[in-house]
Design an enzyme around this catalytic site. Structure first.
Site, PDB file in Angstrom:
ATOM      1  CG  ASP A  38     -84.840  25.294  14.445  1.00 45.41           C
ATOM      2  OD1 ASP A  38     -85.588  24.664  13.728  1.00 45.41           O
ATOM      3  OD2 ASP A  38     -85.006  26.271  15.472  1.00 45.41           O
ATOM      4  CB  THR A  42     -92.017  26.233  14.290  1.00 48.73           C
ATOM      5  OG1 THR A  42     -91.086  25.853  15.216  1.00 48.73           O
ATOM      6  CG2 THR A  42     -93.263  25.088  14.255  1.00 48.73           C
ATOM      7  CD  GLN A  78     -85.183  27.972  25.270  1.00 47.76           C
ATOM      8  OE1 GLN A  78     -86.157  28.358  25.185  1.00 47.76           O
ATOM      9  NE2 GLN A  78     -83.993  28.104  26.225  1.00 47.76           N
ATOM     10  CB  SER A 120     -89.456  23.482  32.842  1.00 46.51           C
ATOM     11  OG  SER A 120     -90.622  22.621  33.353  1.00 46.51           O
ATOM     12  CE1 TYR A 145     -94.924  21.950  25.497  1.00 47.27           C
ATOM     13  CE2 TYR A 145     -96.120  23.157  27.442  1.00 47.27           C
ATOM     14  CZ  TYR A 145     -95.340  23.229  26.458  1.00 47.27           C
ATOM     15  OH  TYR A 145     -94.142  24.191  26.637  1.00 47.27           O
ATOM     16  NE  ARG A 211    -103.796  31.156  31.038  1.00 48.56           N
ATOM     17  CZ  ARG A 211    -104.770  30.795  31.641  1.00 48.56           C
ATOM     18  NH1 ARG A 211    -105.046  31.274  32.727  1.00 48.56           N
ATOM     19  NH2 ARG A 211    -105.484  29.740  30.981  1.00 48.56           N
ATOM     20  NE  ARG A 269    -106.873  27.408  25.155  1.00 48.52           N
ATOM     21  CZ  ARG A 269    -105.757  27.749  25.274  1.00 48.52           C
ATOM     22  NH1 ARG A 269    -104.946  27.343  24.263  1.00 48.52           N
ATOM     23  NH2 ARG A 269    -105.388  28.445  26.280  1.00 48.52           N
ATOM     24  N   GLY A 271    -110.696  22.264  29.353  1.00 42.63           N
ATOM     25  CA  GLY A 271    -109.773  21.908  30.349  1.00 42.63           C
ATOM     26  C   GLY A 271    -108.812  23.270  30.534  1.00 42.63           C
TER      27      GLY A 271
END
Length: 322
Positions: A38, A42, A78, A120, A145, A211, A269, A271
């Site tokens: 890492d 973040t 990850q 993914s 992304y 979602r 937002r 898109g």
């Protein structure tokens, strides 16, 4: 169904001090030699158990990667630049992390003959043309992304086909849970922070977008199953199969926190995907994975829990895995 045990293995978790990675490290550390790679851009070292080996470096650094992966049996990949907005603002930098460096991980895995379980994303689907979304749905990502995750997803599966490397790609839907914080935090942690502070809970757009929210502990279980399955060279949706509107989510969090915060709307937002929800039947049938933590109980646990130590979290997961 009991999660398959992973014991006495040498395991590398890239991005292991981050949100999902650190939870995975906690679960694996008591019974395995666990290494974390890492750069701490973040991630937070305080999330890690004391007995793991930490290599501070970037996955794009071949020397650091080689050091961390030497002798590994399994690599949980990850590490990523996870912000869609940041990928739009800086597509080349995002590509270097999300795709070019990921190819280094796959190549290093070939050197070690290590199984790769790669993160993914549901972003590979873009605006889905069917709901719930199966793995066979069309893939038309709407951001750099998403494009990078789709390319990684394809590379991961082709490495099994071309090089006989055991690989699995897990297409995460909206993951939430403890430690999800910072500028790229998920909507649940953002809403909770606003509700607790008595601030307005801000919903982008009309709030009717939906979602599929999956708890990080369930995502950890999915990774463990992917690390032991015989069904390699495949991609799997990791979600709950249930959808909720963002407006309903905001109201649920407000009520659960006994907050007086108003729910307000701001511009959507550009898109933004209207609806997203996982068809999880393939993960169920081939991985034996099903999400166990309902959104309601997951939110309640976030509200009521105090930060736990790494050993306490590992003990909790050992019970949950039964």
């Amino acid at each position: 169904m009991r999660s398959p045990p992973i014991r006495d293995r040498t395991v590398l978790v890239t991005g292991g001090a981050g949100f999902i990675g650190s939870h995975l490290v906690e679960t694996l550390a008591p019974h395995n030699e666990v290494r974390v790679l890492d750069n701490f851009s973040t991630g937070d070292q305080s999330y890690l158990p004391e007995d793991v080996t930490v290599v501070e470096g970037d996955i794009s650094d071949p020397i650091a990667l080689q050091q961390a992966a030497r002798g590994a049996d399994i690599i949980f990949h990850q590490a990523a630049m996870v912000s869609v907005g940041q990928s739009v603002a800086a597509p080349r930098a995002s590509n270097e992390t999300n795709l070019e460096a990921s190819l280094l991980v796959l190549e290093q895995a070939r050197q070690e003959d290590a199984r790769v379980v790669a993160a993914s994303s549901a972003a590979v689907y873009g605006h889905p043309d069917e709901l719930p979304v199966p793995e066979t749905a069309s893939t038309e990502p709407t951001s750099p992304y998403g494009i990078q995750k789709l390319a990684l997803d394809q590379y991961v599966r082709r490495y099994e086909e071309l090089y006989d490397l055991e690989t699995v790609a897990l297409r995460y839907f909206n993951v939430y849970g403890p430690r999800q914080q910072g500028p790229y935090s998920g909507v649940i942690s953002t809403f909770l922070e606003q509700a607790r502070a008595g601030e307005a809970i801000t919903v982008e757009g009309d709030g009717e977008q939906t979602r599929d929210f999956v708890h990080v502990d369930d995502v950890v279980r999915a990774n463990l199953r992917a690390a032991t399955t015989d069904s390699v060279g495949e991609a799997y949706n990791i979600g709950t199969g249930e959808r909720i509107s963002i407006r309903e989510l905001a109201e649920t969090i407000r009520d659960a926190t006994d907050s007086q915060s108003p729910v307000i709307h701001k511009d959507p937002r550009p898109g933004d995907i209207r609806h997203s929800g996982a068809d999880v039947s393939k993960a169920d049938s081939e991985l034996g994975f099903d999400a166990r933590i309902s959104l309601e109980s997951g939110i309640r646990s976030l509200i009521s829990s105090e930060p736990a130590t790494a050993s306490e979290r590992a003990a909790e997961r050992a019970v949950d895995a039964q």
